[in-house]
Design a protein around this motif. Structure first.
Motif, PDB file in Angstrom:
ATOM      1  N   ARG A 108     149.562  86.461  33.447  1.00 16.55           N
ATOM      2  CA  ARG A 108     149.758  85.421  32.426  1.00 16.55           C
ATOM      3  C   ARG A 108     148.492  85.227  31.593  1.00 16.55           C
ATOM      4  N   GLN A 109     147.343  85.341  32.208  1.00 16.76           N
ATOM      5  CA  GLN A 109     146.089  85.222  31.458  1.00 16.76           C
ATOM      6  C   GLN A 109     145.888  86.418  30.529  1.00 16.76           C
ATOM      7  N   VAL A 110     146.302  87.589  30.963  1.00 14.68           N
ATOM      8  CA  VAL A 110     146.227  88.760  30.082  1.00 14.68           C
ATOM      9  C   VAL A 110     147.078  88.532  28.843  1.00 14.68           C
ATOM     10  N   ARG A 111     148.268  87.986  29.046  1.00 20.67           N
ATOM     11  CA  ARG A 111     149.138  87.714  27.889  1.00 20.67           C
ATOM     12  C   ARG A 111     148.533  86.647  26.979  1.00 20.67           C
ATOM     13  N   ALA A 112     147.776  85.728  27.559  1.00 18.74           N
ATOM     14  CA  ALA A 112     147.170  84.654  26.761  1.00 18.74           C
ATOM     15  C   ALA A 112     145.942  85.128  25.996  1.00 18.74           C
ATOM     16  N   HIS A 113     145.062  85.888  26.667  1.00 22.64           N
ATOM     17  CA  HIS A 113     143.766  86.230  26.089  1.00 22.64           C
ATOM     18  C   HIS A 113     143.711  87.620  25.461  1.00 22.64           C
ATOM     19  N   GLY A 114     144.540  88.525  25.938  1.00 18.43           N
ATOM     20  CA  GLY A 114     144.410  89.920  25.523  1.00 18.43           C
ATOM     21  C   GLY A 114     145.000  90.208  24.159  1.00 18.43           C
ATOM     22  N   ARG A 115     144.340  91.119  23.447  1.00 15.08           N
ATOM     23  CA  ARG A 115     144.809  91.589  22.153  1.00 15.08           C
ATOM     24  C   ARG A 115     144.768  93.110  22.138  1.00 15.08           C
ATOM     25  N   SER A 116     145.571  93.697  21.290  1.00  8.07           N
ATOM     26  CA  SER A 116     145.586  95.152  21.191  1.00  8.07           C
ATOM     27  C   SER A 116     144.176  95.678  20.929  1.00  8.07           C
ATOM     28  N   GLY A 117     143.779  96.688  21.687  1.00  9.74           N
ATOM     29  CA  GLY A 117     142.441  97.256  21.543  1.00  9.74           C
ATOM     30  C   GLY A 117     141.436  96.732  22.542  1.00  9.74           C
ATOM     31  N   ASP A 118     141.789  95.653  23.246  1.00  6.59           N
ATOM     32  CA  ASP A 118     140.909  95.148  24.302  1.00  6.59           C
ATOM     33  C   ASP A 118     140.945  96.100  25.503  1.00  6.59           C
ATOM     34  N   VAL A 119     140.071  95.837  26.468  1.00  7.83           N
ATOM     35  CA  VAL A 119     140.045  96.598  27.712  1.00  7.83           C
ATOM     36  C   VAL A 119     140.226  95.632  28.876  1.00  7.83           C
ATOM     37  N   LEU A 120     141.083  96.006  29.815  1.00  4.05           N
ATOM     38  CA  LEU A 120     141.240  95.271  31.072  1.00  4.05           C
ATOM     39  C   LEU A 120     140.742  96.171  32.195  1.00  4.05           C
ATOM     40  N   ARG A 137     150.834  95.794  33.918  1.00  2.00           N
ATOM     41  CA  ARG A 137     152.066  95.781  33.131  1.00  2.00           C
ATOM     42  C   ARG A 137     151.953  94.839  31.940  1.00  2.00           C
ATOM     43  N   ALA A 138     151.331  93.680  32.151  1.00  2.00           N
ATOM     44  CA  ALA A 138     151.137  92.745  31.036  1.00  2.00           C
ATOM     45  C   ALA A 138     150.239  93.343  29.972  1.00  2.00           C
ATOM     46  N   ALA A 139     149.208  94.073  30.401  1.00  5.15           N
ATOM     47  CA  ALA A 139     148.296  94.704  29.445  1.00  5.15           C
ATOM     48  C   ALA A 139     149.010  95.736  28.601  1.00  5.15           C
ATOM     49  N   ARG A 140     149.901  96.505  29.214  1.00  4.08           N
ATOM     50  CA  ARG A 140     150.659  97.510  28.456  1.00  4.08           C
ATOM     51  C   ARG A 140     151.481  96.858  27.346  1.00  4.08           C
ATOM     52  N   GLU A 141     152.030  95.683  27.634  1.00  3.54           N
ATOM     53  CA  GLU A 141     152.816  94.961  26.632  1.00  3.54           C
ATOM     54  C   GLU A 141     151.976  94.609  25.407  1.00  3.54           C
ATOM     55  N   ARG A 142     150.680  94.451  25.600  1.00  6.83           N
ATOM     56  CA  ARG A 142     149.790  94.006  24.532  1.00  6.83           C
ATOM     57  C   ARG A 142     148.970  95.146  23.911  1.00  6.83           C
ATOM     58  N   GLY A 143     149.161  96.374  24.355  1.00  4.18           N
ATOM     59  CA  GLY A 143     148.374  97.486  23.820  1.00  4.18           C
ATOM     60  C   GLY A 143     146.930  97.450  24.263  1.00  4.18           C
ATOM     61  N   ILE A 144     146.705  96.973  25.483  1.00  2.00           N
ATOM     62  CA  ILE A 144     145.359  96.846  26.045  1.00  2.00           C
ATOM     63  C   ILE A 144     145.081  98.036  26.957  1.00  2.00           C
ATOM     64  N   ALA A 145     143.923  98.658  26.814  1.00  2.00           N
ATOM     65  CA  ALA A 145     143.536  99.766  27.687  1.00  2.00           C
ATOM     66  C   ALA A 145     143.285  99.240  29.093  1.00  2.00           C
ATOM     67  N   THR A 146     143.700  99.993  30.103  1.00  2.00           N
ATOM     68  CA  THR A 146     143.545  99.558  31.494  1.00  2.00           C
ATOM     69  C   THR A 146     142.727 100.567  32.279  1.00  2.00           C
ATOM     70  N   TRP A 147     141.694 100.066  32.941  1.00  2.00           N
ATOM     71  CA  TRP A 147     140.819 100.873  33.794  1.00  2.00           C
ATOM     72  C   TRP A 147     140.809 100.273  35.188  1.00  2.00           C
ATOM     73  N   ALA A 148     140.803 101.141  36.186  1.00  2.00           N
ATOM     74  CA  ALA A 148     140.751 100.683  37.576  1.00  2.00           C
ATOM     75  C   ALA A 148     139.507 101.224  38.259  1.00  2.00           C
ATOM     76  N   LEU A 149     138.888 100.375  39.047  1.00  2.15           N
ATOM     77  CA  LEU A 149     137.776 100.766  39.916  1.00  2.15           C
ATOM     78  C   LEU A 149     138.237 100.415  41.325  1.00  2.15           C
ATOM     79  N   THR A 150     138.556 101.447  42.121  1.00  2.00           N
ATOM     80  CA  THR A 150     139.201 101.214  43.406  1.00  2.00           C
ATOM     81  C   THR A 150     138.467 101.914  44.542  1.00  2.00           C
ATOM     82  N   GLY A 151     139.016 101.732  45.743  1.00  2.00           N
ATOM     83  CA  GLY A 151     138.586 102.520  46.877  1.00  2.00           C
ATOM     84  C   GLY A 151     139.237 103.895  46.806  1.00  2.00           C
ATOM     85  N   ALA A 152     139.381 104.508  47.960  1.00  2.00           N
ATOM     86  CA  ALA A 152     139.887 105.885  48.004  1.00  2.00           C
ATOM     87  C   ALA A 152     141.251 106.008  47.340  1.00  2.00           C
ATOM     88  N   GLY A 153     141.441 107.102  46.639  1.00  5.03           N
ATOM     89  CA  GLY A 153     142.718 107.388  46.011  1.00  5.03           C
ATOM     90  C   GLY A 153     143.448 108.483  46.763  1.00  5.03           C
TER      91      GLY A 153
END
Length: 207
Positions: A108-120, A137-153
């Motif tokens: 919900r915060q992504v939908r509130a604050h995010g704009r196309s071209g932002d990065v999440l 999924r919310a970021a995709r709706e807004r055209g926001i790039a998504t990056w993940a920093l995770t443990g093992a893949g």
């Protein structure tokens, strides 16, 4: 009181320190992606976009560390940039959790604050947190790039995002690796800001 020199304790500490090495080597193998993240983030933020970041628990602390470096500074003096840690909005987090459930708290915060071209950017040692997956999924709706920093893949979050850096280590050491990754991105970010400002490797700011 336990003996600080007890060999059992020393073995546990040395084992922990030894397990940092796989995390570091994993990051070294992905240094090109960390560099490209820093450069791309600089390009976007210099153009007026913003970074949104989120995580749970210790990953929240690492995400907030990144946004603090961008709003403040990393090494040398430069202009501030727009970066928001979604989990740090305590009233919003508690209200949204109460009204919509914790799984929706970031989406919900992504939908509130995010704009196309932002990065999440989303941090998670497990890569399985439902609230982070819904934020993607919310970021995709807004055209926001998504990056993940995770443990093992592989893991669901890394696979759901546009790009990911996975740290091949046990959770505690993967989380320590995330701080190294955050600082590496900041170095590349500052280098790109400085390059665009034409002031060499350590200065720079917004035009």
């Amino acid at each position: 009181m336990p003996d600080a020199g007890d060999p059992t304790h020393t073995t546990a500490v040395n084992t922990h320190l030894d397990n940092v090495l796989p995390a570091l080597e994993s990051l070294r193998a992905q240094s090109g992606r960390l560099s490209s993240w820093g450069a791309e983030l600089a390009t976007r933020l210099l153009s007026g976009q913003r970074l949104l970041a989120a995580g749970n628990g210790g990953s929240a602390a690492e995400a907030q560390h990144l946004t603090a470096e961008l709003v403040g500074r990393f090494d040398e003096e430069r202009a501030p940039f727009s970066a928001i840690s979604l989990h740090a909005e305590s009233s919003a987090v508690t209200a949204l959790s109460n009204d919509y459930g914790y799984e929706e708290v970031f989406a919900r915060q992504v939908r509130a604050h995010g704009r196309s071209g932002d990065v999440l950017i989303l941090l998670s040692t497990s890569g399985r947190s439902p609230n982070l997956l819904k934020a993607v999924r919310a970021a995709r709706e807004r055209g926001i790039a998504t990056w993940a920093l995770t443990g093992a893949g592989p893991n669901p979050l890394a696979e759901a995002c546009d790009q990911a850096v996975t740290v091949d280590a046990i959770p505690a050491n993967a989380q320590e690796g995330h701080l190294i990754a955050v600082h590496a991105v900041c170095r590349a970010f500052d280098a790109e800001v400085a390059r665009r400002a034409g002031s060499g490797p350590c200065g720079g700011g917004q035009p």
